[in-house]
Every structure is written in structure tokens, then in C-alpha cells.
Design an enzyme around this catalytic site. Structure first.
Site, PDB file in Angstrom:
ATOM      1  N   ASP A   1       7.666  32.553  33.633  1.00 22.96           N
ATOM      2  CA  ASP A   1       8.992  32.072  34.366  1.00 22.96           C
ATOM      3  C   ASP A   1       8.455  31.283  35.298  1.00 22.96           C
ATOM      4  O   ASP A   1       7.448  31.066  35.765  1.00 22.96           O
ATOM      5  CB  ASP A   1       9.740  33.423  34.628  1.00 22.96           C
ATOM      6  CG  ASP A   1      11.076  33.089  34.694  1.00 22.96           C
ATOM      7  OD1 ASP A   1      12.025  34.141  34.765  1.00 22.96           O
ATOM      8  OD2 ASP A   1      11.476  32.040  35.102  1.00 22.96           O
TER       9      ASP A   1
HETATM   10  C1  GLC Z   1      14.546  31.026  36.616  1.00 22.02           C
HETATM   11  C2  GLC Z   1      14.891  32.138  35.536  1.00 22.02           C
HETATM   12  C3  GLC Z   1      14.530  31.735  34.292  1.00 22.02           C
HETATM   13  C4  GLC Z   1      15.097  30.297  33.964  1.00 22.02           C
HETATM   14  C5  GLC Z   1      13.593  29.616  34.568  1.00 22.02           C
HETATM   15  C6  GLC Z   1      14.004  28.162  34.448  1.00 22.02           C
HETATM   16  O1  GLC Z   1      13.839  31.548  37.428  1.00 22.02           O
HETATM   17  O2  GLC Z   1      14.233  33.643  35.608  1.00 22.02           O
HETATM   18  O3  GLC Z   1      15.362  32.578  33.386  1.00 22.02           O
HETATM   19  O4  GLC Z   1      14.826  30.056  32.444  1.00 22.02           O
HETATM   20  O5  GLC Z   1      13.662  29.986  35.979  1.00 22.02           O
HETATM   21  O6  GLC Z   1      15.252  27.656  35.069  1.00 22.02           O
END
Ligand code: GLC
Length: 735
Positions: free
Chosen positions: A266
Site C-alpha cells: 500500500d
Molecule cells: C491508499 C489506500 C489504498 C489505495 C492506495 C492507492 O492509501 O490505503 O486502498 O488503493 O493508497 O491510492
């Protein structure tokens, strides 16, 4: 490209090139104007920009749409091996056409609808040049304090499993080379939804049994459905951050679940191993994440800065790097990017705008959950109908994750009402009644700075009182601000804002038929709202066709059919709250003195409205369960049936639910577990028999000796319209 050619390409790549295939940069690097999640401006060395394997958040919204082609042209021209850039984005419940938030889609209990919605989203995003979506979010969500329950399909592992698999099928279709499909990235592996105290990004403390029994099944269902990527989550599990957890990311994910695709962290989750206190510094974080099995580093640059050195020092075997880089190249190959780096951009749409809106409108109607309808207040009746409340005219019906959605495309309830009542027989009025928020919230101060807050609301409330007195029916439109659910929006209160509670009392005092609609991304405390309303319906964050879908139900054109995907509590103090709980050694008796049992002195153990609950129109009755046999053998099956009858004069539609309880086990077993479900629609006077087949594999669980299987003995079975009602039938599983 053939696999052999891919291996040759890998062999030709420098160590730097391989390391940078694992680097993902924010879209702002390639398109400073792009509407990206997180950081929109991000300066990096041109070499990194040129060699990074992927980017996210480009191609979204007014500023992003149409920018991918130019970026890819520039990138391909300068890449030493002409490896295409991979474009990823959060297409969570809509691109330009926004569907109900996932929790609302969960309420439909209609995986086929969700699959169709995903195909529309994939087409819209694919035609904009996006290749991968960070969806489905398959996190089991039991705590309404956690704002990301909005992105989940709720508290049940079976519902989540079927919904996650449906999204993967819808996004990926049958041919990933078709530019109107997206590769699906299931997230957030694992157990991100179990954050202690419902506070986002917090540690999760779960036994391996609970992790396996409840939290892993939906991720596995998405993987079995073919998801091409898995995202590692921010949280630690039992004190070890998931993004640095080889047992989870290798043993469980790859060896047990058989996942062979790409893992991606993430956003900055690798860098966060340092503040977690798990890595000494970014270099250590890169080492630990690579050893744990994370392929792509989303926006930390830890791999970019340290992977080469870690390989050269021998701390990381280059073979590990090669395997990760090859998985990224294979994904690009499966998407057909080597043959067509501009995948999707020149394809023709399959859906017209009208078709997409019709699908979205149907999805809205199916997502709505009718919780109360005293005196058949619904469908809407009366000569004078007032639409009152901050959501009555609002176009803010899309969530914080509908990044490419534009509220101008959204149909508000008031707009839909004017169309629905265009015959002029019914007089309509609308007033906002109050501000969306109290003036004591960070959100309010950030977005709604108003010095004359109290004066504003006094005037609005006066208008509302007058409109309510004029009306013979009030449709009262209340709820959470759409930015109060989503990432980093945990709350300790599940109540509506004070101003909205004052509006509710004002309207209820002036009109004796109040139909309250609640727009929200999570379960809220609705005891008082329910007490002061003749009808109560949850509308979630309904998306682009929100107004029309809601009006179709309010007008009686479509019967409400939704069922709660999460328990709605009496009090936030009950959270986390879920129907499939354990009986304990001192279960609270259904009646009589509770004494020394598992209970609260000041609140019921039960939810105000339970998982699976919902009402419909017509007059639905369900018969006692009939079993084809009272004994089940390991290789046999039995059939459980009920007769459903609609004796009313309006259409009815609900989801019939099969629950089973294993009465005794080598590990304690939940009081009920959802084992199957089916949507049923009945015309006035119609009846039908609904049958479910029960087999031994449905009864398997993580037993006391940590093996997965069933145990012979007594079982109870319900077929009902929610997780608390109905009388049980009994059967025995024979050894
Ligand atoms: C965010 C979220 C995740 C998302 C990623 C990209 O922090 O936790 O769900 O897909 O970053 O935006």
C-alpha cells in the site's frame, strides 16, 4: 511476447532497470495536473521517472483524462528496452459513472449486479488507458468506527467472498488484452479491517484461527477468481507489520492460496516499517519488504534507493529481484502492453451512457435498505410532499474514493423527485433545513468555514418547520458528510450531527408522516431517528444515479430489497459488533433476569437492526423450514426449503438467507453463520419455494487442532430474512 522472450528481456536488463520495474511513482510525477490519490506534486530524478515500472492515479478526473497517451509515448521513446509503463488507479466503485459505495453494493446481496457494475467501471477506466484497479477491497469489516467499512461489503465472510469474486470477474472479463478490462488488485491483505479500537492503520490483534476462519476467505475468493495483484496492508498483525511478514505474504498467500501474481505494497507501507518500529531505516525496510515478498514498492522509493546496493552486498539474492521483476513483466504481457502500449485508448465502448446510467440506477435501488415502514408510509403518498434536509438537493452522493466521478453528473434526490412527480398532481417543496455538519468538526472548519453558523441554522430550521407544517409527507434527507467515511476517517461517535438531530425533532413536531433517508458510509446510531420517523431507509453513498434509484423505490416503481451488510448498533459502545459471534459460557437469556451473564448493564447485546435485515413492500410471509432429511452423510446432501408468499398488493423483493449453527465443536462455534443466500422477487399474490442444498464441505471450520474440516454432531439450520429471526430446524452430520 512469449515467456522465452520475457526471460530474454529480463536477462538483457541491467540491475538498475530490474530494481526500477518494482518502483511505483505517484501520477503527479508524470502529470502534475493529474487528480491523484495522495501526493499530487512529486519531484524525482529523471532517471527514476524514466525507468519506474508503474504509476498510479493518472488519467483520473477532468485534468487527468486523456493524458495517458502522451505520457506513454514519451516513456516508450526513452526506455532503453521499450518496456511499457503500467497505469494503475483506485477504481473502487466507479470511474465516471459512479455506482453505490461497496457497502451499499453489499446490501444488495446481488453479486451479479456488482459484476455488471465492475464491467462498466473497467470499460470506462480502460478506455482512458488505465490497466489495473486497486479493487476489490475484501477486508472483513466489523467495526463501524473504522471509516473504511464504506469500501467493504460488510461483516460477513461469505457475502464478502462472493462480492470480491464478482468484482474480479467484472473487472478482468475473459480477455485481459481487451482494453475495456482491468487487472484486479485485491486488498488490503490482510485483516486491515480489524484495526484495534476501529482506528485506521492501527495494529490488529487476531488469533491465527480468527484470521483464517473470518478474515482470509474473501481475499482467497478474489484470488481463486483470478485477481492478478494483491496489495499488502498498512497494519501490523499481532505486532508484525504485514508488509514485512513472510508468513503471510509467502507461506499463506503463495503456498497455501496459490497466488502467483504481483504483490504491491500500500502507499508508502514499506517506508512505514520504520515508524512501526520494525525497520531501523529505509534501507532496512527495503530489505525486510523484499524478503517478505513484496514485489512493487508503492511510492516509498525504498526499493529505488536501496535494492541495487542490497543485491550488490549479497544481502538480497538477485534471484529474488529477478522473480519479482519477471512477475511485473508477465503482468504487462498478460495485459498485451508489449504489443499495444496504448491499450484501451483506441477501443470502442460497448455501453452507451444511457445503458450505464440504467445499470447504476438499478444498482442504487437494490442497495437501499428499508428499516421501518409504519402505516405503509412508503411508497410516498400525499398531495404535498416536502423534501427537507442537507441531502435533499445534494449532488455529493459519490464517496471520497470516486476519484474520477464528477458531482455535476450526479442526479440529486430533488432533481429526481421533480421528474417523478412531473404530473403536477403532487405539490413539492424543498428546503435544506440545516447545515450538513455541526460547526465543531475538523471537516466543518476545513470545508465550511462560516462565522454566522448559528444564525444560518436558525433560519434554515425556521424554513424547515414551515415546510413541514405545509406538507402531509416529509422526506427527510439526513446523513454523514461524504468525507466522513473512507480512509483515515475513524470516529468515536456514530450519531448524526446535533444540527441534524434538531432538524429531525423540528420536522417530527410539525408533520405526522416523516420518511427519513440516511446517507452514510457506515452503520450509524439510528434509535432516535427511527423513533421519530414513520419510515426509515438507508441509502448509503448511492453514486451518480442516486436520486433516480431512490425515487424509483420511494414512488413504488421498484420495491426496496436491500439487506444490512453490517449490524446497526444501539450504541457505538457495542462496537465491534457482528452477528456471527460466540455464545460464551454465560449467554444472556432471551428474557428474565440476566444476572451474571454476558451482557451490558446499560445496553442490549443485540443490534438495533441486525445483519441481513431489511423490509420490502407487499406483505411477505415465510414458512417454517422443511428438511429433506435429518441426517447428512459426508458424501451426501440434504435440501432445506421454505415457502415465501406475498399476500400484499405491491411487489415484494428480498434476499432469503440460509444460516447454520454447529452446536458443539472442538472450537466454539458462532451462534449463526451465513451459508447461502438468494434474491427473490414476488408479485402481489405470488408464492414460491426457495430451496438450498446443504453438504458437508459447508460445515468445515478451523478445528481445535488447527486443521480445517467438519465434525459430526448436531446442527441447527435457519432459512430467514435476517440473522436473528426464524425458527431452527435440526439435522445431524454423521461421521
Ligand atoms: C491508499 C489506500 C489504498 C489505495 C492506495 C492507492 O492509501 O490505503 O486502498 O488503493 O493508497 O491510492
Amino acid at each position: 511476447m512469449t515467456h522465452q522472450a520475457l526471460l530474454q528481456l529480463l536477462a538483457d536488463m541491467s540491475l538498475e532497470e530490474k530494481a526500477l520495474q518494482l518502483c511505483q511513482l505517484p501520477g503527479g510525477v508524470y502529470n502534475p495536473e493529474a487528480a491523484v490519490t495522495g501526493i499530487s506534486r512529486y519531484e524525482v530524478d529523471p532517471r527514476i521517472k524514466q525507468l519506474a515500472g508503474s504509476t498510479l492515479g493518472v488519467g483520473l478526473g477532468k485534468k487527468g483524462s486523456g493524458t495517458i497517451r502522451a505520457i506513454q509515448e514519451e516513456y516508450m521513446k526513452n526506455h532503453p528496452h521499450h518496456i511499457p509503463l503500467l497505469f494503475m488507479a483506485d477504481i473502487i466503485h466507479g470511474h465516471r459513472t459512479v455506482f453505490p459505495c461497496p457497502l451499499g453494493q453489499g446490501a444488495s446481496f446481488d453479486p451479479d449486479m456488482t459484476e455488471q457494475a465492475a464491467t462498466v467501471q473497467a470499460e470506462e477506466a480502460g478506455l482512458d488507458g488505465i490497466h489495473v484497479t486497486f479493487s476489490p477491497m475484501a477486508d472483513l469489516s466489523r467495526d463501524a468506527r473504522w471509516g473504511r467499512v464504506m469500501e467493504s461489503t460488510g461483516e460477513d465472510k461469505l457475502l464478502n467472498s462472493r462480492m470480491a469474486a464478482a468484482m474480479v470477474r467484472g473487472y478482468q472479463g475473459n480477455d485481459l488484452k481487451d482494453g475495456r478490462s482491468l487487472a484486479a488488485c485485491v486488498k488490503h491483505f490482510a485483516a486491515y479491517g480489524a484495526a484495534d479500537a476501529g482506528r485506521d492503520y492501527n495494529n490488529t490483534e487476531l488469533s491465527e484461527h480468527t484470521l483464517r476462519e473470518y478474515f482470509l476467505p474473501a481475499y482467497e475468493a478474489a484470488i481463486r477468481a483470478g485477481a492478478k495483484l494483491v496489495m499488502s496492508s498498512f497494519n501490523s498483525w499481532n505486532g508484525i507489520p504485514v508488509t514485512g511478514h513472510p508468513w503471510l505474504l509467502k507461506k499463506v498467500l503463495r503456498e497455501e492460496m496459490g497466488f502467483s501474481g504481483v504483490t504491491i505494497s500500500d502507499w508508502d507501507a514499506i517506508g512505514q516499517l520504520v515508524p512501526h518500529g520494525f525497520a531501523a531505516d529505509k534501507r532496512d525496510a527495503a530489505l525486510k519488504a523484499m524478503q517478505a515478498g513484496v514485489d512493487i514498492d508503492m511510492c516509498t522509493l525504498a526499493y529505488t534507493e536501496y535494492l541495487e546496493a542490497l543485491v550488490q552486498s549479497g544481502e538480497i539474492d538477485e534471484k529474488l529481484l529477478d522473480e519479482a521483476a519477471l512477475r511485473v513483466l508477465e503482468l504487462k504481457n498478460e495485459l498485451g502492453l508489449f504489443e499495444n502500449p496504448f491499450r484501451g485508448l483506441d477501443d470502442a465502448p460497448r455501453y452507451t451512457d444511457a445503458q450505464k446510467r440504467a445499470i447504476a440506477r438499478k444498482a442504487v435501488a437494490e442497495s437501499l435498505v428499508l428499516l421501518k415502514n409504519d402505516g405503509a408510509a412508503l411508497p410516498v403518498k400525499g398531495q404535498r410532499v416536502a423534501f427537507i434536509g442537507p441531502y435533499a438537493q445534494s449532488e455529493e452522493l459519490i464517496s471520497s474514493w470516486a476519484l474520477a466521478g464528477e458531482k455535476e453528473h450526479t442526479v440529486s434526490l430533488w432533481e429526481a423527485a421533480q421528474s417523478a412527480f412531473a404530473d403536477g398532481e403532487t405539490q413539492l417543496r424543498t428546503v435544506p433545513g440545516c447545515t450538513m455538519l455541526d460547526n465543531d468538526t475538523e471537516l466543518a472548519r476545513g470545508h465550511y468555514q462560516a462565522d454566522d453558523w448559528d444564525a444560518q441554522n436558525e433560519a434554515l430550521l425556521r424554513d424547515a418547520a414551515e415546510a413541514a407544517a405545509w406538507a402531509d409527507t416529509v422526506v427527510l434527507c439526513l446523513g454523514e458528510h461524504h468525507l466522513q467515511s473512507g480512509e483515515s476517517t475513524s470516529r468515536v461517535s456514530l450519531r448524526l450531527p446535533q444540527v441534524q438531530q434538531r432538524l429531525l425533532h423540528t420536522v417530527a413536531a410539525a408533520c405526522d408522516r416523516v420518511i427519513t433517508l440516511v446517507f452514510c458510509g457506515r452503520p450509524l446510531e439510528l434509535k432516535q431517528v427511527s423513533a421519530l420517523s414513520q419510515a426509515l431507509m438507508v441509502c448509503w453513498l448511492p453514486g451518480t444515479e442516486g436520486g433516480n434509484g431512490i425515487m424509483d423505490v420511494l414512488s413504488g416503481k421498484v420495491p426496496p430489497s436491500g439487506s444490512l451488510p453490517m449490524s446497526f448498533p444501539y450504541s457505538v459502545g457495542q462496537e465491534p459488533l457482528h452477528y456471527d459471534s460466540y455464545p460464551t459460557g454465560r449467554p444472556k437469556p432471551a428474557s428474565g433476569w440476566a444476572g451474571f451473564t454476558s451482557r451490558y448493564l446499560d445496553c442490549s447485546n443485540d443490534p438495533l437492526y441486525p445483519f441481513g435485515f431489511g423490509l420490502t413492500y407487499g406483505n411477505l410471509s415465510i414458512s417454517p423450514v422443511a428438511l429433506s432429511a435429518n441426517e447428512l452423510t459426508p458424501d451426501g446432501s440434504l435440501t432445506a426449503s421454505v415457502t415465501l408468499k406475498n399476500t400484499g398488493d405491491l411487489p415484494a423483493a428480498r434476499t432469503v438467507q440460509l444460516y447454520i449453527r454447529d452446536v458443539t465443536g472442538s472450537r466454539v462455534r458462532p451462534v449463526r453463520e451465513l451459508k447461502d443466500f438468494r434474491r427473490v422477487s414476488l408479485a402481489p399474490g405470488e408464492e414460491t419455494t426457495v430451496s438450498f442444498t446443504v453438504t458437508e464441505p459447508m460445515l468445515r471450520f478451523w478445528r481445535g487442532d488447527d486443521t480445517f474440516g467438519s465434525e459430526s454432531g448436531a446442527f441447527r439450520l435457519w432459512i430467514s430474512l435476517d440473522s436473528m429471526s426464524g425458527d431452527a430446524a435440526e439435522f445431524t452430520l454423521k461421521a
